[in-house]
Design an enzyme around this catalytic site. Sequence first.
Site, PDB file in Angstrom:
ATOM      1  CB  SER A 189      -0.957  -0.042   1.188  1.00 34.19           C
ATOM      2  OG  SER A 189      -1.968   0.918   1.071  1.00 34.19           O
ATOM      3  CG  ASP A 301      -7.310  -2.008  -3.233  1.00 33.56           C
ATOM      4  OD1 ASP A 301      -7.614  -0.829  -2.975  1.00 33.56           O
ATOM      5  OD2 ASP A 301      -6.200  -2.493  -2.939  1.00 33.56           O
ATOM      6  CG  HIS A 331      -5.836  -2.187   0.500  1.00 33.86           C
ATOM      7  ND1 HIS A 331      -5.203  -1.721  -0.645  1.00 33.86           N
ATOM      8  CD2 HIS A 331      -5.086  -1.753   1.542  1.00 33.86           C
ATOM      9  CE1 HIS A 331      -4.126  -1.034  -0.305  1.00 33.86           C
ATOM     10  NE2 HIS A 331      -4.033  -1.038   1.015  1.00 33.86           N
TER      11      HIS A 331
END
Length: 361
Positions: A189, A301, A331
Amino acid sequence: MGSNDVSSLVNPLHPSIIEKLDPAFAEIYMRHQASRLRADQVPYEVYNNDRKKYTFPTAEVSGESPDVASNKIYQVPVSNPTGEIAVQVYVPTPDAVSGGDLEQNGLLPALVNFHGGGFVIGGLGDDESLCRKLCQRVGCIIVNIDYRLAPEYPHPISATDGWEALKWTFKNAGTLGIDPSRVGVSGLSAGAGIAAVLALQARDGPNFPRLVLQLLIVPVIDARFIPKEGSCDPAKTPYKSYIDFEFAPMLPLNRLIWFYNLWLGTDDGREDRANDFRASPIVADSHANLAPAVIRCAEIDPLVSEGVAYHEKLTAAGTSSKLKVYKGQGHPFGHWDGSNPTSKEFVTDCVDELKAAFARK
């Protein structure tokens, strides 16, 4: 999957998402998150006073974390502003080193890793299980970085801390037992965004060793189109997943808004900061001659379109990139390998890619 009765849950699955999710992911979500508030659903000060209350219990859903030979924490000086960050170095056991067959002249390859959390939350413990698995199953050293976080340390401090940590790794490679010709970067991320930035800086740094890999997991690649509030305008965003997955589990659009407002600010300088390649690596002047990329995305996501776009940007520039989108996953699925078969597949994929990138020359 369990009950999704809206009246009894704080965060039930949104109707637009339910049928698209892998049942294994949905079951874990319903069991561990649906009844809990997320950090982004309270003011930052409330979250900061009781972080555990608003933190997903990753340790309860990740697979068993193997023992390693050592996992020493170093305090590394950084600047802009002056301070220290913690760097944790995982070293594989002798059996893992032997099984991995990657040792060369007494040195091992290394992966420099950056945790996720929207540049606002998280720490060394977030990726501990994954770091241990990769360390042992690949037979490599993992250097896990605890970069400083917003809002106390807003953009670009996460990126500058990352760059200083990468330079520290190379400077101390001999002491750490690292082969400087076989170093890669990785992250999840926000951490993947940092890794992508470092791949650009490493290419451009004078006499800087060439990285062998950038492993970008559910990456943040473009910070320009997340609004300060409300929904995204379909006419103004190039990323369809912002629209399609506005109510995605674990990382809905509102969570991204909360993160980015704390990380990039809400003042008149927000646009300039978002256009900095250290926030949006996709806007860099060139994406040629970068370390080969392995990009791993979750299908459900809001960031998936960014990951696909970066893969296309890299390949168009002649940089090798491998893209895989894991169907039905949200995610944070990569951490959920205790009971999610697709998460187990993801970990094995990472092991295989690292073994190939780190193979003895």
